[in-house]
Design a protein around this motif. Structure first.
Motif, PDB file in Angstrom:
ATOM      1  N   ARG A 102       0.832  -1.200   0.000  1.00 17.46           N
ATOM      2  CA  ARG A 102       0.000   0.000   0.000  1.00 17.46           C
ATOM      3  C   ARG A 102       0.873   1.258   0.000  1.00 17.46           C
ATOM      4  NH1 ARG A 102      -3.287   0.364   5.213  1.00 17.46           N
ATOM      5  NH2 ARG A 102      -4.111  -1.614   4.410  1.00 17.46           N
ATOM      6  N   SER A 103       1.956   1.220   0.784  1.00 20.18           N
ATOM      7  CA  SER A 103       2.845   2.376   0.861  1.00 20.18           C
ATOM      8  C   SER A 103       3.551   2.634  -0.467  1.00 20.18           C
ATOM      9  CB  SER A 103       3.872   2.155   1.978  1.00 20.18           C
ATOM     10  OG  SER A 103       4.713   3.273   2.141  1.00 20.18           O
ATOM     11  N   TRP A 104       3.960   1.561  -1.144  1.00 18.17           N
ATOM     12  CA  TRP A 104       4.624   1.715  -2.444  1.00 18.17           C
ATOM     13  C   TRP A 104       3.667   2.262  -3.502  1.00 18.17           C
ATOM     14  CZ3 TRP A 104       9.536   1.242  -4.373  1.00 18.17           C
ATOM     15  CH2 TRP A 104      10.516   0.771  -3.496  1.00 18.17           C
ATOM     16  N   ARG A 105       2.370   1.931  -3.393  1.00 23.83           N
ATOM     17  CA  ARG A 105       1.409   2.366  -4.409  1.00 23.83           C
ATOM     18  C   ARG A 105       1.286   3.887  -4.468  1.00 23.83           C
ATOM     19  NH1 ARG A 105      -1.759  -2.227  -3.000  1.00 23.83           N
ATOM     20  NH2 ARG A 105      -3.040  -0.961  -1.589  1.00 23.83           N
ATOM     21  N   TYR A 106       1.279   4.533  -3.301  1.00 22.03           N
ATOM     22  CA  TYR A 106       1.148   5.993  -3.338  1.00 22.03           C
ATOM     23  C   TYR A 106       2.416   6.709  -2.868  1.00 22.03           C
ATOM     24  CZ  TYR A 106      -0.103   5.638   1.670  1.00 22.03           C
ATOM     25  OH  TYR A 106      -0.120   5.381   3.015  1.00 22.03           O
ATOM     26  N   LEU A 107       3.545   5.966  -2.846  1.00 24.07           N
ATOM     27  CA  LEU A 107       4.846   6.558  -2.514  1.00 24.07           C
ATOM     28  C   LEU A 107       4.752   7.388  -1.226  1.00 24.07           C
ATOM     29  CD1 LEU A 107       6.039   7.641  -6.085  1.00 24.07           C
ATOM     30  CD2 LEU A 107       6.451   5.493  -4.882  1.00 24.07           C
ATOM     31  N   GLU A 108       4.491   6.700  -0.153  1.00 24.98           N
ATOM     32  CA  GLU A 108       4.242   7.339   1.145  1.00 24.98           C
ATOM     33  C   GLU A 108       5.449   8.141   1.622  1.00 24.98           C
ATOM     34  OE1 GLU A 108       2.811   6.047   5.666  1.00 24.98           O
ATOM     35  OE2 GLU A 108       3.331   4.527   4.158  1.00 24.98           O
ATOM     36  N   VAL A 109       5.182   9.286   2.218  1.00 24.23           N
ATOM     37  CA  VAL A 109       6.226  10.112   2.832  1.00 24.23           C
ATOM     38  C   VAL A 109       5.889  10.310   4.301  1.00 24.23           C
ATOM     39  CG1 VAL A 109       6.772  11.306   0.676  1.00 24.23           C
ATOM     40  CG2 VAL A 109       5.050  12.268   2.228  1.00 24.23           C
TER      41      VAL A 109
END
Length: 206
Positions: free
Chosen positions: A116-123
């Motif tokens: 999930r974090s990789w999908r929206y490139l979490e910061v």
């Protein structure tokens, strides 16, 4: 089983020692932050993110290495009174009841969080620097896989101990000063008792 134990210990040690360098990066970041904050009145916006990311990465990736060196905390006040076979039997049961279910849950839940974090490139939301953290979410999966690999080795250690009555010797490694002093003290006591045994009793004076 001995070959697999050697393989798992080697892999865990390599990753544990490689990620130990996170301590150096964390120390440099904190030192830099202290200097620029208190000497130049120009605090950074990224130091806090870097420190907790490095600490979390080190903590997760050192888990398998610590397990391979029998460094995790246990109730030694009871455990150490048992014979090795009893220790191994109890550990074997606990690995299947608690360790593997917990670690597998960590891997599967970590996969969900990381994907999930990789999908929206979490910061990071902890500071205005917007430091990317999606890549570090993958550490959860890697740490879980390493713990599964090392956990299988620990099961093999239990089986060998149940058969032989003795725990397999672990690789020599860096030890805390307290542990070294305890071993030296026990060795000195053992040699002292042996020396007393060989001394012949003196004849009483008349």
């Amino acid at each position: 089983m001995h070959r697999y134990i050697h393989f798992a210990d080697t892999v865990s040690a390599w990753f544990g020692k490689a990620f130990a360098w996170c301590v150096v990066l964390m120390t440099l970041a904190v030192s830099y932050e202290v200097v620029v904050r208190y000497w130049f009145r120009a605090p950074t916006v990224w130091a806090f993110d870097l420190t907790y990311i490095m600490y979390g990465t080190l903590f997760m990736m050192a888990g398998a290495y610590t397990l391979s060196r029998d460094g995790h905390v246990r109730g030694d006040f009871i455990y150490r009174l048992w014979k090795p076979r009893t220790q191994a039997k109890v550990e074997l049961v606990l690995y299947f009841l608690f360790f593997f279910p917990g670690i597998l849950a960590l891997v599967f839940s970590g996969w969900r969080y990381a994907s999930r974090s990789w999908r929206y490139l979490e910061v990071s939301t902890m500071s205005p620097a917007n430091v990317p953290i999606y890549q570090f979410k993958s550490i959860i999966i890697a740490a879980g896989i390493l713990l599964v690999i090392q956990g299988i080795a620990q099961v093999f250690r239990c089986i060998i101990t149940i058969r032989t009555g003795e725990w397999p010797r672990q690789k020599e490694d860096v030890e805390e000063l307290e542990t070294i002093l305890q071993k030296e003290g026990a060795e000195a006591l053992r040699h002292g008792s042996e020396a007393v045994d060989v001394i012949e009793p003196r004849e009483p004076r008349s």
